[in-house]
Scaffold this motif. Structure first.
Motif, PDB file in Angstrom:
ATOM      1  N   SER A   1     110.432  47.563  59.093  1.00 21.11           N
ATOM      2  CA  SER A   1     109.567  46.875  58.291  1.00 21.11           C
ATOM      3  C   SER A   1     109.128  45.357  58.882  1.00 21.11           C
ATOM      4  N   ILE A   2     107.816  45.558  59.648  1.00 20.55           N
ATOM      5  CA  ILE A   2     107.484  44.449  60.554  1.00 20.55           C
ATOM      6  C   ILE A   2     106.283  43.764  59.600  1.00 20.55           C
TER       7      ILE A   2
ATOM      8  N   ALA B   1      98.836  54.102  67.442  1.00 18.68           N
ATOM      9  CA  ALA B   1      97.474  53.166  67.616  1.00 18.68           C
ATOM     10  C   ALA B   1      96.473  54.015  68.176  1.00 18.68           C
ATOM     11  N   ASN B   2      95.311  53.656  67.571  1.00 19.08           N
ATOM     12  CA  ASN B   2      94.030  54.134  67.772  1.00 19.08           C
ATOM     13  C   ASN B   2      93.175  53.316  68.194  1.00 19.08           C
ATOM     14  N   ILE B   3      92.814  53.344  69.514  1.00 18.75           N
ATOM     15  CA  ILE B   3      92.088  52.389  70.369  1.00 18.75           C
ATOM     16  C   ILE B   3      90.893  52.740  71.046  1.00 18.75           C
TER      17      ILE B   3
ATOM     18  N   LEU C   1     103.769  39.687  62.524  1.00 15.92           N
ATOM     19  CA  LEU C   1     104.001  40.408  63.890  1.00 15.92           C
ATOM     20  C   LEU C   1     103.111  41.539  64.453  1.00 15.92           C
ATOM     21  N   MET C   2     102.753  42.307  63.269  1.00 14.03           N
ATOM     22  CA  MET C   2     101.746  43.555  63.741  1.00 14.03           C
ATOM     23  C   MET C   2     100.495  43.012  64.293  1.00 14.03           C
ATOM     24  N   ASN C   3     100.073  41.855  64.022  1.00 14.93           N
ATOM     25  CA  ASN C   3      98.855  41.054  64.278  1.00 14.93           C
ATOM     26  C   ASN C   3      99.148  40.689  65.949  1.00 14.93           C
TER      27      ASN C   3
ATOM     28  N   LEU D   1     101.425  41.831  67.933  1.00 13.33           N
ATOM     29  CA  LEU D   1     101.419  42.981  68.834  1.00 13.33           C
ATOM     30  C   LEU D   1     100.132  43.683  69.152  1.00 13.33           C
ATOM     31  N   LYS D   2      98.988  43.483  68.213  1.00 16.65           N
ATOM     32  CA  LYS D   2      97.910  43.958  68.423  1.00 16.65           C
ATOM     33  C   LYS D   2      96.964  43.120  69.369  1.00 16.65           C
ATOM     34  N   GLU D   3      97.254  41.748  69.168  1.00 15.87           N
ATOM     35  CA  GLU D   3      96.660  40.955  70.250  1.00 15.87           C
ATOM     36  C   GLU D   3      97.167  41.201  71.595  1.00 15.87           C
ATOM     37  N   ASP D   4      98.636  41.218  71.879  1.00 11.70           N
ATOM     38  CA  ASP D   4      99.167  41.467  73.069  1.00 11.70           C
ATOM     39  C   ASP D   4      98.628  42.814  73.740  1.00 11.70           C
ATOM     40  N   LEU D   5      98.517  43.925  72.760  1.00 12.53           N
ATOM     41  CA  LEU D   5      98.097  45.109  73.218  1.00 12.53           C
ATOM     42  C   LEU D   5      96.782  45.040  73.825  1.00 12.53           C
TER      43      LEU D   5
END
Lengths: 96, 264
Positions: free
Chosen positions: A34-35, A77-79, A39-41, A43-47
Motif C-alpha cells: 500500500s504505497i 509499468a507501461n512506458i 511514493l509512487m510519484n 518512483l515514477k520520477e526516478d524511473l
C-alpha cells in the motif's frame, strides 16, 4: 490402524508453523504494497531519470501501478518510448 | 544525557508493559537512574505491574498541562532508589498530551536519568505518536503469532517514517516445545520476516502472571525464566554482548519413542 498410531505419536503433518509463516508472508506483501501516491510519484520520477539515460520516454503517457493477486504483488509499468538515444554508448562510457 | 527508549508493538496484549517494567527494574538494579513513563492515557497499567498504584498523586497530564512540577509527579519505586515512574492519567484521553509536549518532557527527563523507558499504548493513533515523539530509540515487542508479527511490521514502517531508524525486536512468549514440534514460528522465521535486529527472546513463563499479581517485576525472581531473559536484554541495552538464552527442551518420552521407531 497406522493412522491411529501416527496420531498418538503426534506425527500430524499439519505443521502449523509453516502455515503461519506462509500466511504472514502473503499478508505482509499486501500490507507493504500500500504505497502512497507520493511514493509512487517519486518512483515514477526516478524511473524516468534512469531510463532517460538510454531513451526518451513519453512522460505524460507513462503508467505505473501495482497489481495484486492472491500470490504476489507486481509492479507494472507501461512506458511509451519516443526515441532511443543514439549516444547512450558514449554517455555510459563518459560516466564510467 | 540519557537514552529515551520507546517500547511499542502495535497489537495489544503482547507484553509492552511487562517489558517496560522488567527492563526498567533490571537497569535500575544495575545501578542506572531510570524513569518509566506510562503514555497509555485512559488505560494506565504500568503502575499496577510495578506495584505502585497506591502512591499516585499526580500524573503525566498534570505535568504537561502545568498543574504540578515534574518532580512532584515522579513516584519512587519501592525497591530501588534510582527507579521512578511517571504514571499516565486514567480519566483523560490520548489527546490530552501532544507530541510537542512529550518532546519537551523527554528532554527534561533525559537531563536527570540514564534511561527513559516509554510504555506505548496499543494502536497507531495519537497515543502512539505521543509515545514515540521524544524517543531516540525503539524496541518492538511481538509474539510468535501471525497477527502480532503483522502489526509489528506495520509499526516498524511507521517508526521508520518517523525517523526512528533501526528499532530492535523482542520476541515474547515463545514456547520452545511448540517450536520444536513445528507448531509455532521460531525466532529465525520472525527475524527473517521483520528484518530488524533481535535484542532478546522471552520464553512463556507462568511466573510472569504471579509477578504481575504481586506487583513485583519478574526480574526480581531469580528462578523466573522470563526474568532471566529480561536481565539479559537489559545488559544488551547497556551495550554488553550476551548470548541468547538456551531454550532447548529435553526430549520427552514421546520424542524418544518416536526416535526409536524412526519416525522423527
Amino acid at each position: 490402524m497406522w493412522e491411529f498410531i501416527f496420531r498418538v505419536l503426534g506425527r500430524d503433518n499439519s505443521n502449523s508453523r509453516k502455515h503461519a509463516k506462509e500466511r504472514l508472508r502473503l499478508v505482509l506483501v499486501h500490507d507493504r504494497a500500500s504505497i502512497s501516491p507520493y511514493l509512487m510519484n517519486r518512483l515514477k520520477e526516478d524511473l524516468i531519470e534512469v531510463i532517460s539515460n538510454y531513451m526518451i520516454v513519453d512522460e505524460d503517457e507513462m503508467e505505473l501501478h501495482l497489481n495484486q493477486n492472491d500470490r504476489e504483488v507486481t509492479l507494472v509499468a507501461n512506458i511509451p518510448i519516443k526515441q532511443i538515444r543514439r549516444d547512450y554508448m558514449e554517455r555510459s562510457q563518459i560516466s564510467s | 544525557m540519557g537514552d529515551t527508549i520507546v517500547v511499542t508493538s502495535g497489537k495489544g496484549g503482547v507484553g509492552k508493559t511487562t517489558t517496560t517494567a522488567n527492563l526498567g527494574t533490571a537497569l535500575a538494579f544495575a545501578g542506572f537512574r531510570v524513569v518509566l513513563v506510562d503514555t497509555d492515557i485512559g488505560l494506565r497499567n504500568l503502575d499496577v505491574v510495578m506495584g505502585l498504584e497506591n502512591r499516585i498523586v499526580y500524573d503525566i497530564v498534570d505535568v504537561t498541562s502545568g498543574n504540578c512540577r515534574l518532580k512532584q509527579a515522579l513516584i519512587k519505586d519501592k525497591r530501588f532508589d534510582s527507579l521512578y515512574l511517571l504514571p499516565a492519567a486514567q480519566t483523560k484521553d490520548k489527546t490530552s498530551v501532544s507530541p510537542e509536549e512529550m518532546r519537551y518532557l523527554c528532554e527534561d527527563l533525559k537531563e536527570d536519568f540514564d534511561y527513559v523507558l516509554i510504555d506505548c499504548p496499543a494502536g497507531i493513533e495519537q497515543g502512539f505518536y505521543n509515545a514515540i515523539a521524544g524517543a531516540n530509540k525503539a524496541i518492538v515487542v511481538t509474539t510468535p503469532e501471525v497477527s502480532a508479527v503483522r502489526d509489528a511490521d506495520r509499526i516498524i514502517g511507521l517508526l521508520e517514517s518517523a525517523e526512528l531508524r533501526n528499532p530492535t525486536l523482542i520476541i515474547n512468549r515463545i514456547r520452545p516445545r511448540m517450536v520444536k514440534h513445528g507448531d509455532m514460528m521460531d525466532i529465525d522465521d520472525i527475524v527473517d520476516i521483520l528484518a530488524i535486529d533481535l535484542i532478546g527472546v522471552i520464553p512463556e513463563d507462568e511466573k510472569i502472571i504471579v509477578s504481575t499479581n504481586k506487583g513485583e517485576p519478574a526480574v526480581m525472581d531469580s528462578l523466573s525464566q522470563a526474568g532471566e531473559a529480561y536481565r539479559r536484554i537489559a545488559r544488551r541495552i547497556k551495550g554488553e554482548e550476551v548470548p541468547l538464552m538456551n531454550l532447548d527442551v529435553p526430549n520427552s518420552i514421546m520424542d524418544k519413542l518416536k526416535n526409536l521407531v524412526g519416525m522423527y
